[in-house]
Design an enzyme around this catalytic site. Structure first.
Site, PDB file in Angstrom:
ATOM      1  CD  GLU B  50      -2.730  -0.908   2.639  1.00 32.28           C
ATOM      2  OE1 GLU B  50      -3.486  -1.944   2.582  1.00 32.28           O
ATOM      3  OE2 GLU B  50      -2.634   0.027   3.412  1.00 32.28           O
ATOM      4  CG  ASP B  61      -4.172   8.198   8.670  1.00 31.18           C
ATOM      5  OD1 ASP B  61      -4.063   6.890   8.725  1.00 31.18           O
ATOM      6  OD2 ASP B  61      -4.386   8.815   7.518  1.00 31.18           O
ATOM      7  CE1 TYR B 176      -6.902  -2.072   6.980  1.00 31.11           C
ATOM      8  CE2 TYR B 176      -5.734  -1.536   5.054  1.00 31.11           C
ATOM      9  CZ  TYR B 176      -5.827  -1.420   6.552  1.00 31.11           C
ATOM     10  OH  TYR B 176      -4.890  -1.123   7.403  1.00 31.11           O
TER      11      TYR B 176
END
Lengths: 403, 279
Positions: B50, B61, B176
């Site tokens: 990735e 994040d 994912y």
């Protein structure tokens, strides 16, 4: 709470106002956003909820706020008949509490046990801390370090009310970064936590929900101006950061074609200086904080830092419904510099005995430009959405006074 | 469809092991160092890579990836330059799948059509766009699938059984699974909870399942490798790169060496996981 018409089409089922709005959030949040939407729709259609909302607004916030005819200012400017919608007289000193009452009632209805919020000027943080104290819920407020430095009175106020104020040191350390951090908290504590967003931005249903709660401003104004003048106003003026006080004033009038509307953005050091917060005037459409709207950004889609002397307008985006209203032409948007806002701040303090917050001082500065060219029977309503107590340190700095 | 992702998972299945997926930020700490790291990842043990594309406001994040993004932006990386790195990578490696991970606005501003054309041309295999849930599939997901690129979707602990079909429709390459409700780099989930979650996902999809968020050590990666088809490691790698910076924040050879050393250890953990489990 809000009817629909030609100029009030949205949002659609997916939360879009034309191409704006939407739900651009991480999957972790998406199920919660859908829960919130369902809960809000249930509340909106429930007369008991409306009754409860009205009760707290009347007995705790102090609504309706007055519609005041500012004769000294009108005479001074020598044109339009100017009214102030006095939302600075609300409990906690700004319009922010209207929305906080609505959302805290919804949070309780959803069984949430913890409240988080972002704040710029601190008015939304104070209003959130206030309703959390009122209903006994723990409250965490995210605030950029830059804003903490320039809004000390509000930081202390939040702490007095029992809230935890978390300084945010990322990015420009202002409202946008506080919102990022609040979203990170929410994504971590989704099950228990209600994110009480302070403006008409964020993912659907926030822009519509916050607008509906703030529309009490426009509904009251409509009744009050009919009582005072026997007719609708000619022009409405309000400042726009995220845009909640402006949409609250404008929305109930959007289908009245005779009513002109102006949203006033912060031009900071000037729109050409690059140091401003005028996303509608100088930005372009993009996706941030869960919605598509006009944003200050570079040619690579990176968000640029906003600047305004007013912490409450210091945001590189704008609510998506404003983006739509700009494109449709129903509302015009202008920009006012720090300096013009400061001049209006002093003018209003001395002429009317009202110390305005720096946010509505921007709206007032536009009124100062506009009013002299208008006829004396032109009825203009400006939203005095906050009082200036919180800003006295910032203003003292600009005149070299030490407090 | 390039088919690199599908071929890689098929090969992993043949080997009877899970894969290692790495995440590093392009442009961190500078463009050439990030490329040097990228070039070494597959040899060090990454099965799928990735590549992070930074955004000023990465709302999902944690601090480690936030800082990586800030360093990368300061180093002048753009989406266009990131695609150029993909092109250079493909000159030497035509097998390892490359998946771009980022936020929507830089792609939106680059132009969706132009992005998809350029991504295909340079040999990108797919993308993970954090802030595009299925509700916004018309924006990028459907055009990407039509263009022959994979659109890898995130599933979270909050994605319940009623919602999973909507999330899995239009997902391709792999799924994912975010093992925790939280931001990148936070503490990981308990192995038992992750196992139950992966089993739940398997009832809804045939696609390979990669698990990420909170995996930092070879032992943790091995634990995930026993229950999922791949383990994703990001923040821990970036912490190694950060560790290698000099006092002024500049790159040193340690940035690459540290990161690749961790990838080797993680690769070993992932590769040995199922043998240990069955021995």
């Amino acid at each position: 709470m809000s009817a629909r018409g030609a100029n009030r089409p949205g949002p659609d089922a997916d939360g879009h106002f034309g191409i704006y709005g939407g739900r651009y959030v991480a999957e972790t949040l998406m199920p919660l956003i859908l829960d919130l939407e369902k809960a809000y729709e249930g509340a909106r259609d429930d007369p008991d909820f409306a009754e409860e909302f009205d009760y707290w607004l009347a007995h705790y916030v102090g609504r309706p706020s007055p519609l005041y005819r500012a004769d000294r200012l009108s005479r001074h400017l020598g044109g339009a008949r100017i009214y102030f919608k006095r939302d600075e007289l609300n409990h906690t000193g700004a319009h922010k509490i209207n929305n906080c009452i609505g959302q805290i009632l919804l949070a309780r209805r959803m069984g949430k046990t913890r409240i988080i919020a972002e704040t710029g000027a601190g008015q939304h943080g104070v209003a959130t801390a206030t309703v959390c104290a009122l209903f006994g819920l723990p409250c965490t407020v995210y605030m950029g370090e830059t804003d903490i430095a320039r809004q000390q009175p509000n930081v202390f106020r939040m702490k007095l009310l029992g809230a935890e104020v978390v300084p945010v040191d990322s990015g420009s350390r202002t409202l946008k970064d506080a919102m990022n951090e609040a979203l990170r908290d929410w994504v971590t504590n989704v099950e228990t936590t209600f994110y009480l967003i302070g403006t008409v931005a964020g993912p659907h249903p926030y822009p519509a929900m916050v607008r509906d709660f703030q529309s009490v401003i426009g509904r009251e104004t409509r009744e009050q101006i009919m009582a005072a003048e026997g007719r609708l106003p000619d022009t409405l003026v309000a400042c726009v950061g995220g845009g909640s006080n402006a949409i609250g004033l404008f929305h109930p009038f959007l289908d009245d074609d005779s009513v002109g509307m102006v949203g006033v953005e912060a031009a900071g050091h000037g729109v050409d200086s690059g140091k401003h917060a005028a996303s509608l005037t100088a930005g372009k459409p993009g996706v941030l904080h869960g919605n598509r709207t006009y944003l200050l950004q570079d040619e690579h889609g990176q968000i640029t830092e906003a600047h305004s002397i007013s912490a409450g307008l210091d945001y590189p985006g704008i609510g998506p419904e404003h983006a739509w209203l700009k494109d449709s032409g129903r509302v015009s948007y202008v920009a006012i510099t720090d300096e013009q806002a400061l001049d209006a701040f002093h003018l209003c303090s001395r002429l009317e005995g009202i110390i305005p917050a720096l946010e509505p001082a921007h709206a007032l500065a536009h009124v100062v430009e506009l009013a002299p060219g208008l006829a004396q029977d032109h009825v203009l309503v400006m939203n005095m959405c906050g009082r200036g107590d919180k800003d006295i340190f910032t203003v003292a700095d600009t005149v070299g006074a030490s407090l | 469809m390039s088919g690199r992702i599908e071929r890689r998972f098929a090969a992993l299945a043949d080997e009877g092991r899970a894969g290692l997926v790495t995440f590093t930020m392009m442009g961190d700490p500078d463009i050439e160092t990030s490329f040097a790291i990228l070039e070494g990842l597959a040899e060090a043990g990454a099965d799928i890579i990735e590549i992070g594309s930074p955004f000023t406001d990465p709302m999902a994040d944690g601090p480690v990836i936030q800082r990586a993004g800030q360093r990368a932006l300061k180093a002048g990386i753009t989406l266009g330059k990131t695609l150029e790195l993909v092109r250079r990578f493909r000159e030497r490696d035509d097998a390892t799948p490359l998946v771009l991970m980022g936020y929507y606005n830089p792609i939106y501003i680059y132009g969706v059509k132009r992005f998809l054309e350029d991504a295909l041309a340079v040999g990108l295999d797919g993308m993970i766009v954090v802030d595009l849930p299925p509700e916004e599939d018309d924006e990028l997901c459907r055009p990407a699938l039509d263009a022959g690129l994979s659109f890898v979707r995130l599933a979270a602990p909050t994605t319940d059984d009623a919602r999973l079909p909507a999330v899995l429709t239009n997902t391709s390459g792999f799924v994912y699974y975010i093992s925790i409700t939280g931001i990148t780099g936070a503490a990981g989930a308990a192995a038992a909870a992750t196992q139950a979650a992966v089993e739940r996902l398997r009832r809804h999809t045939q696609l390979p399942i990669a698990v990420g968020f909170g995996i930092k050590t070879p032992a943790q990666a091995a634990e995930i490798a026993r229950v999922a088809d791949a383990a994703v490691v990001g923040s821990a790698l970036i912490a190694e790169i950060e560790e290698g910076l000099d006092a002024d924040g500049g790159a040193t050879p340690a940035c690459r060496d540290n990161a690749l050393a961790l990838v080797r250890a993680l690769g070993k953990g992932v590769r040995g996981a199922r043998q240990e489990a069955t021995s």
